[in-house]
Each structure stands twice: as structure tokens, then as C-alpha cells.
Design an enzyme around this catalytic site. Structure first.
Site, PDB file in Angstrom:
ATOM      1  N   HIS A 155      52.822  20.819  30.879  1.00 45.84           N
ATOM      2  CA  HIS A 155      54.117  21.430  31.208  1.00 45.84           C
ATOM      3  C   HIS A 155      53.959  22.476  32.314  1.00 45.84           C
ATOM      4  O   HIS A 155      54.713  22.468  33.303  1.00 45.84           O
ATOM      5  CB  HIS A 155      54.670  22.056  29.928  1.00 45.84           C
ATOM      6  CG  HIS A 155      55.948  22.822  30.079  1.00 45.84           C
ATOM      7  ND1 HIS A 155      57.164  22.322  29.660  1.00 45.84           N
ATOM      8  CD2 HIS A 155      56.202  24.068  30.564  1.00 45.84           C
ATOM      9  CE1 HIS A 155      58.118  23.219  29.900  1.00 45.84           C
ATOM     10  NE2 HIS A 155      57.555  24.289  30.445  1.00 45.84           N
ATOM     11  N   GLU A 156      52.978  23.367  32.161  1.00 48.82           N
ATOM     12  CA  GLU A 156      52.802  24.435  33.151  1.00 48.82           C
ATOM     13  C   GLU A 156      52.300  23.898  34.481  1.00 48.82           C
ATOM     14  O   GLU A 156      52.660  24.402  35.548  1.00 48.82           O
ATOM     15  CB  GLU A 156      51.868  25.510  32.604  1.00 48.82           C
ATOM     16  CG  GLU A 156      52.381  26.227  31.362  1.00 48.82           C
ATOM     17  CD  GLU A 156      53.739  26.876  31.548  1.00 48.82           C
ATOM     18  OE1 GLU A 156      54.114  27.173  32.706  1.00 48.82           O
ATOM     19  OE2 GLU A 156      54.441  27.088  30.547  1.00 48.82           O
ATOM     20  N   HIS A 159      55.255  22.875  36.403  1.00 56.94           N
ATOM     21  CA  HIS A 159      55.855  24.003  37.128  1.00 56.94           C
ATOM     22  C   HIS A 159      55.065  24.302  38.407  1.00 56.94           C
ATOM     23  O   HIS A 159      55.644  24.549  39.465  1.00 56.94           O
ATOM     24  CB  HIS A 159      55.859  25.258  36.258  1.00 56.94           C
ATOM     25  CG  HIS A 159      56.887  25.253  35.173  1.00 56.94           C
ATOM     26  ND1 HIS A 159      58.181  24.834  35.365  1.00 56.94           N
ATOM     27  CD2 HIS A 159      56.820  25.669  33.873  1.00 56.94           C
ATOM     28  CE1 HIS A 159      58.865  24.969  34.239  1.00 56.94           C
ATOM     29  NE2 HIS A 159      58.058  25.465  33.319  1.00 56.94           N
TER      30      HIS A 159
END
Length: 239
Positions: A155-156, A159
Site C-alpha cells: 500500500h505505501e 503511494h
């Protein structure tokens, strides 16, 4: 939402990775991760990005004994401490992913999630020293957590490559995450409620999308639109 034109090539982009284990003492509770813990986290990251055009190469695991960094980065707003850690340890340029593992206390005031945070690619030019991903040290497969077993790193990294949350803006209307094929979503997902539909537009909430807040057990995919956005953001800001 807004379309992202497909990039010219889907050939794999190899991203070098430096994994910084920041620790307060040489125990697990003090943040000291084994090479196997790091490798397991890295392997899951690679798996999450299969068929996206991105692959990762673990260049080195570096360990930094610093109780102040371990305990205080990520809580409230001790930016001078975080800057000191990242400025002192970061490796490479915009194409290199640096990952720091720290405590990220439950009293965190800076972040929506207590599990990690990342810097967007368009911020590299003005803030190169802070570029990368910062993770709670317990984020790796086999950690015993009932709902978070390591996919927060995927997920990160999303980003870091330019993706917003699928529920960005917490609204059914507007550009939200700037990706056309992620259905509109009114609020973050909790659990794995497949079939939940919080907006009137076509498509149920993207429960299985890595950029949602669903439990790790149901996170399995990026959409083609998200993949195109990551590739375009990489080419624009990191290549």
C-alpha cells in the site's frame, strides 16, 4: 475521476531497495528485525507488484541503533528528528526506494494509519531527504497480527509511486484518486465486506484493492488504471 493514458512500454522497471532497520535494543520489542523478517516483507512487496511493470531489488539491509529515532519518529510532529534520521541514512536518488522500520507509536497524531506512511513522487524535487516509506517495524508476514500481516508495505509503495487511496476525499463525486477504473467509495473499508457499495455510481467498493484499508486477507490487486498511473508518475517524477 480522471483517466491516465497508457505508457508506451510495460517492461519491468527495477527499483533498488534499501531497508533500514532502526532499533532501540537488540530484541524484537526494541525493533531489531532479523534478515528473514526483512526478506519476508520484501518478498511480499514483490508479489504485490507482479504484472504491474515494476519489480524490486533488495540491495542492502542496514541497521541503525538509535532509540530516539525508533521511538519518536512518526509521533506527534518531531520533524527535526525524522529529518535527521532520513538525511543521515537515505541512499540513492529518486529511483531508489528507502524503507525505514520504526515503532510508530499508537499515539501517532500525524498519520491516518499507524502502520506506515510514504512520500509522493512529486514531492521529491523539494524534499529529497525525506523521500521513501516509513513502516511500523512489525509489518511483515508471520507477525501474528490478526488483520495486518505485511501488505501495508505494498500500500505505501503504491503511494510512493503516485497512487491515492481508493476512498480519497471520502466522497462519491469528484476526481478522488484520479483513476477511472476504481469505483467511487465514500469512506475507507474496514474488514472484508465484499459487495459493499457506498456510492450511487456503478461498481461496488474496491474491497480487494491494495489502496483501500481492507484487512490484508482480502487485498489482492491494483487495477489497470492504477498501474498506468504509477508508471506515468514514475516516468514523470522518478525516472
Amino acid at each position: 475521476m480522471q483517466s491516465n493514458p497508457a505508457p508506451e512500454s510495460l517492461a519491468d522497471i527495477v527499483i533498488p531497495v534499501y531497508y533500514h532497520v532502526v532499533y532501540a535494543n537488540q530484541t524484537f520489542d526494541g525493533g531489531y528485525l532479523s534478515n528473514q523478517n526483512v526478506q519476508d516483507a520484501f518478498n511480499l512487496l514483490v508479489t504485490g507488484f507482479q504484472n504491474t511493470g515494476f519489480t524490486f531489488q533488495l540491495e542492502e539491509v542496514r541497521r541503525h541503533f538509535n532509540p530516539t529515532w525508533f521511538n519518536e519518529v512518526g509521533i506527534s510532529d518531531p520533524w527535526p528528528i525524522e529529518w535527521d534520521m532520513k538525511h543521515s541514512t537515505r541512499v540513492g536518488g529518486p529511483r531508489t526506494l528507502n524503507i525505514w522500520s520504526i515503532l510508530i507509536s499508537h499515539i501517532s497524531l500525524r498519520k491516518i494509519s499507524n502502520d506506515g506512511y510514504a512520500q509522493f513522487p512529486w514531492n521529491y524535487a523539494t524534499n529529497p531527504d525525506s523521500d521513501g516509506v516509513t513502516m511500523k517495524y512489525t509489518v511483515f508476514p508471520g507477525n501474528g497480527h490478526p488483520t495486518r500481516s505485511g501488505k501495508t508495505l505494498i500500500h505505501e509503495a503504491g503511494h510512493w509511486l503516485g497512487l491515492y487511496h481508493t476512498f480519497e476525499g471520502n466522497s462519491c463525486f469528484g476526481n478522488n484518486d484520479f483513476v477511472d477504473d476504481t469505483p467511487a467509495q465514500a469512506f475507507p473499508t474496514d474488514g472484508c465486506p465484499f459487495g459493499l457499495d457506498t456510492c450511487p455510481q456503478p461498481g461496488a467498493d474496491p474491497i480487494s484493492n491494495y489502496m483501500n484499508y481492507s484487512f490484508d486477507s482480502c487485498l489482492t490487486e491494483f487495477t489497470p488504471g492504477q498501474i498506468n498511473r504509477m508508471l506515468n508518475q514514475y516516468q514523470q517524477f522518478r525516472a
